[in-house]
Design a protein around this motif. Structure first.
Motif, PDB file in Angstrom:
ATOM      1  N   LEU A  69       1.545   0.415   2.691  1.00 13.76           N
ATOM      2  CA  LEU A  69       1.015   0.432   1.335  1.00 13.76           C
ATOM      3  C   LEU A  69       0.365   1.783   1.078  1.00 13.76           C
ATOM      4  O   LEU A  69      -0.463   2.241   1.875  1.00 13.76           O
ATOM      5  N   GLY A 180       7.802  -2.289  -4.946  1.00  8.76           N
ATOM      6  CA  GLY A 180       8.122  -2.300  -3.524  1.00  8.76           C
ATOM      7  C   GLY A 180       9.602  -2.040  -3.332  1.00  8.76           C
ATOM      8  O   GLY A 180      10.413  -2.353  -4.211  1.00  8.76           O
ATOM      9  N   LEU A 208       4.659  -0.386  -2.167  1.00 10.96           N
ATOM     10  CA  LEU A 208       5.092  -0.786  -0.831  1.00 10.96           C
ATOM     11  C   LEU A 208       6.428  -0.132  -0.516  1.00 10.96           C
ATOM     12  O   LEU A 208       7.352  -0.181  -1.335  1.00 10.96           O
TER      13      LEU A 208
END
Length: 246
Positions: A69, A180, A208
């Motif tokens: 992250l 992500g 992400l």
């Protein structure tokens, strides 16, 4: 079956049912793909069973290696690190947009606004406060780092990602909570300016990277749980990302 509530924002109690738990994180070891110039992943045994009666290892790695992250401080001096994310921020509904077909033809493919609109025509509007996961199929290349990165020099890498216009639409028009991807960067590898990462982190979104097992998730309905190493002042950190699938 365990239950937890899914709302427009972070989970706050109540219940929703899920039937499967999927790990979206890669194991960490010295041979994982590394962004050019990043510190190597290293493990060193400092105590063992024979001499000490127990096992203890020292490990070191860059903050943006493996499944991780990113924090706003990655690109903004004085911006918060991971202390800017509360536990509630890290429990979010997620959707999956699949661009594996496009990425197979063009390794520099960037998600477009039309891709989002096509997805919404089949699955409904992208929910507010969700994390949008981009499935590119790149997880199959993980064991071959040059293939996964599409090169060996920063600025000359080739992998797909979010397009800037599409990301701006998701931010402004859908009020998402994060992005992500199953590649090494939120934007295509050829984007040496990290345009999507900068946009997302300036707006305090979750980012992400290096996810896996996105092929095991449905387009909608998943709850995402992000576990952090709380590195004080960190610009990024390895993350354990878990998907709760209905």
């Amino acid at each position: 079956m365990v239950t937890q509530q899914q709302e427009d924002g972070p989970a706050k109690g109540g219940s929703i049912s899920f039937s499967k738990v999927v790990d979206l994180s890669w194991p960490i070891h010295p041979e994982i793909p590394q962004w050019p110039g990043d510190p190597p992943v290293e493990f060193k045994t400092v105590a063992d069973f024979k001499d000490d009666g127990y096992l203890l290892r020292h490990f070191s790695m860059g903050e943006h290696s493996s499944t991780h992250l990113s924090a706003p401080s990655s690109f903004q001096d004085g911006a918060p690190g991971h202390e800017g994310f509360s536990p509630e921020d890290l429990v979010r509904p997620a959707v999956v947009i699949d661009i594996t077909t496009q990425a197979e033809v063009d390794p520099d493919y960037a998600l477009t606004i039309n891709d989002i609109l096509d997805w919404e025509s089949r699955h409904g509007p992208v929910p507010q406060s969700c994390v949008v996961l981009l499935r590119t199929g790149w997880q199959t290349r993980w064991s071959n780092p040059p293939d996964y990165l599409g090169g060996t020099r920063a600025g000359h890498l080739h992998f797909p990602g979010f397009g800037l216009d599409a990301s701006q639409m998701l931010l402004d028009g859908r009020n998402i909570a994060g992005l992500g991807t199953d590649t090494a960067g939120a934007e295509p590898g050829a984007d040496s300016g990290f345009s999507v990462s900068r946009l997302a982190l300036e707006n305090r979104l979750i980012v992400l990277e290096n996810l896996t097992n996105l092929d095991l998730l449905p387009p909608t309905g998943t709850m995402l749980v992000v576990g952090l190493l709380r590195l004080e002042g960190g610009s990024g950190c390895p993350a354990s990302v878990t998907a709760l699938v209905p």
